[in-house]
Design a protein around this motif. Structure first.
Motif, short mmCIF file in Angstrom:
data_model
loop_
_atom_site.label_atom_id
_atom_site.label_comp_id
_atom_site.label_asym_id
_atom_site.label_seq_id
_atom_site.Cartn_x
_atom_site.Cartn_y
_atom_site.Cartn_z
N THR A 80 -6.60 -5.97 4.90
CA THR A 80 -7.70 -6.74 4.30
C THR A 80 -8.63 -7.37 5.32
O THR A 80 -9.75 -7.76 4.98
CB THR A 80 -7.16 -7.87 3.40
N GLY A 81 -8.15 -7.53 6.57
CA GLY A 81 -8.94 -8.25 7.56
C GLY A 81 -8.96 -9.74 7.33
O GLY A 81 -9.81 -10.45 7.88
N LYS A 82 -8.01 -10.24 6.53
CA LYS A 82 -7.98 -11.67 6.19
C LYS A 82 -6.65 -12.30 6.58
O LYS A 82 -5.60 -11.65 6.54
CB LYS A 82 -8.19 -11.85 4.68
N THR A 87 -4.98 -14.59 1.10
CA THR A 87 -4.58 -13.55 0.13
C THR A 87 -3.29 -13.93 -0.60
O THR A 87 -2.77 -13.14 -1.39
CB THR A 87 -4.36 -12.19 0.84
N GLN A 106 -8.50 -7.64 -3.70
CA GLN A 106 -8.69 -7.48 -2.26
C GLN A 106 -9.02 -6.02 -1.94
O GLN A 106 -8.28 -5.12 -2.30
CB GLN A 106 -7.44 -7.92 -1.50
N THR A 334 -5.90 -8.96 12.12
CA THR A 334 -7.04 -8.88 11.19
C THR A 334 -8.25 -8.21 11.83
O THR A 334 -9.14 -7.74 11.13
CB THR A 334 -7.45 -10.28 10.71
N ILE A 354 -14.52 -12.07 5.75
CA ILE A 354 -13.18 -11.78 6.26
C ILE A 354 -12.93 -12.63 7.50
O ILE A 354 -13.84 -13.25 8.05
CB ILE A 354 -13.00 -10.29 6.59
#
Length: 535
Positions: A80-82, A87, A106, A334, A354
């Motif tokens: 997700t890059g988060k 999340t 997501q 991430t 993000i």
């Protein structure tokens, strides 16, 4: 082939999953993982990883790369890059039979790459939820998936045990693959990747996400497993657990060599980015222990210390403008989503809100390091928070009451000479031809090996008591976290606590749910399946 299990009821249990898994990712790129001191290029002599080492030395070794401390949060962060706090995946893992997963709102890395024309395929471990089919890989951007949905399994029977349940877990897309019984998981996954690569239309871009089971422990009865022929290569190693672990690593290393050969034979290697990384540190003594080593770093998987968070990583590609270097800039798991998206020709501005930082220009030597801060995690269920800013790191609390807050994994058999000739003669180096100078290899290895002393020499050891008060470390000088500077820099501690207050304003509550008895495999033909779809 049929399997028989006793159907048992529900049990409420909190599993502290301390796993070590390997991940491989190629969008024309690749990703893998293991314990910090379980590769030759970080200083280990007892294991043999010639293909991994060869690719690392001829690429960019990322010596300050950080993942999350445990499996599900790292996978969620990668795709997700988060940060996990954004999340709902910040605590523990998705348990077998728990009715939740990485939220469906997501957007994942393959979905971004598919928009750029990529064909995306997933292999191996998923561990991001499967109670409904919408949470499984082929519903989340992957064209195909071959592997298993849970966090670990037996390497030969592919049974997953989660007391009191147990069931089979190996699939081709949504179909159970009973034919895999008796075949070693690492080899099965390697064979399947080769099949996909050979059948791929080379005129189109390819993204492969491979999450090897190796070198995670298997079920509790026989946690360490490898083919006997591979174990026999390490008869000199003691104890026997480390011997089998070395064989598991060997199988993984051979897999990497075979995959690079497949890319070469397909004619796509020269246009490939290979990213190799670990999703967390080794589980030396904890649950699911595999006798991996993070030495000389403190802690292990699940902990907020360097041994749990600082992970093996490198990137290799013929298109990179700089090579054969050890980089010490901060990088977080991430960051791979925006970095690879940019490398694939995407516009970073289209990724939305993000936490990942695009490092593609930096990796090519065209800019200064773009990241100065990493939120390691805020896990109020375990009761800890950890944050890195510049050279300093703040830790308040710890996982499982500090039980794993030690320095473990020192190798008793590290007196063996490092076999540089095996690196030069490896499958990878025979293909790439990048390594000939033995002194160059030894220099890179020395620069990639952690030495812990500078701050200790200045102040002496100052113990950290994270369950009583926060701790502060200068990681640049004290990577082994032996000198707590909390009493010397109160203004720095206050600065970290203000930063954490800001992060807390955006925290999403953990999504963890209790295990459901309806997930019991004996109710579903002795398989772990998307049980909520059959209510």
């Amino acid at each position: 082939m049929s399997l028989s299990f006793q159907c048992t009821g529900h049990i409420g249990i909190l599993e502290i999953t301390i796993n070590l898994f390997n991940n491989i990712l190629f969008p024309d790129n690749l990703l893998i993982f293991q314990g910090w001191n379980d590769v030759g290029f970080h200083g280990a002599n007892d294991v043999s990883t010639p293909n991994i080492d060869a690719l690392a030395y001829s690429g960019l070794i990322l010596n300050s790369h950080y993942s999350e401390a445990i499996c599900t949060p790292s996978r969620a962060a990668l795709l997700t890059g988060k940060y996990p706090i954004h999340t709902g995946t910040q605590h523990g893992v998705i348990m077998e039979g728990a009715p939740w997963g990485l939220p469906l709102d997501q957007k994942l890395l393959p979905q971004y790459l598919n928009k750029l024309g990529y064909s995306s395929h997933a292999f191996g471990k998923w561990h991001l939820g499967y109670y409904r089919k919408e949470y499984t890989p082929t519903y989340r951007g992957f064209k195909t998936h071959y592997g298993f949905w849970n966090g670990y399994q037996d390497y030969f029977s592919h049974i997953v045990q989660f007391a009191p349940f147990e069931g089979f877990d190996m699939r081709r897309n949504m179909t159970v693959d009973w034919s895999s019984i008796g075949h070693y998981t690492t080899r099965l996954i390697t064979k399947e990747i080769a099949r996909v690569v050979r059948s791929h239309n080379a005129s189109n871009p390819l993204f492969l996400y491979v999450a090897h089971l190796a070198v995670h422990a298997a079920n509790y009865e026989v946690p360490l497993q490898a083919p006997q022929s591979s174990i026999d290569k390490f008869k000199h190693l003691e104890p026997v657990e480390r011997r089998i672990y070395a064989a598991m690593l060997w199988e993984l290393d051979q897999s990497l060599g075979k995959l690079v050969q497949e890319f070469k034979d397909k004619g796509i290697l020269d246009d490939t980015i290979i990213v190799f990384l670990s999703d967390n540190g080794a589980a030396t003594k904890g649950l699911h222990k595999n006798h991996g080593s993070n030495w000389p770093l403190k802690g292990e998987k699940i902990t907020p210390w360097e041994g749990g968070l600082r992970t093996v990583s490198f990137v290799w590609s013929p298109i990179l403008k700089r090579k054969k270097q050890v980089l010490n800039n901060l990088m977080h798991i991430t960051d791979w989503l925006p970095t690879l998206f940019t490398a694939a020709g995407g516009n970073r501005n289209k990724l939305g809100d993000i936490d990942g930082v695009d490092q593609w220009d930096f990796l090519n030597g065209n800019s200064v390091s773009p990241r100065n801060e990493i939120l390691h995690n805020i896990d109020d269920a375990y009761g800890y928070s950890a944050l890195r800013s510049g050279e300093y790191k703040y830790v308040n609390g710890s996982a499982i009451f500090g039980h794993l807050d030690n320095w473990v994994g020192r190798l008793r058999n590290n007196s063996y000479p490092y076999d540089v000739s095996s690196i030069v003669g490896s499958v990878v180096n025979r293909i790439t031809g990048d390594l000939e100078d033995i002194l160059e290899i030894e220099g890179l290895r020395m620069n990639a090996t952690v030495v812990c002393s500078k701050t200790g020499q200045r102040w002496g050891k100052v113990a950290c008591r994270p369950m009583k008060r926060p701790c502060l470390f200068n990681i640049a000088e004290d990577p082994c976290e032996r000198v707590d500077l909390w009493g010397r820099y109160p203004e720095k501690v206050a600065e970290f606590e203000e930063k954490l207050k800001t992060y807390r304003r955006s925290v999403t509550p953990p999504g963890n749910k209790r295990v459901e008895s309806k997930a019991n495999p004996c109710l579903h033909n002795n398989t772990w399946t998307d049980w909520a779809d059959y209510d």
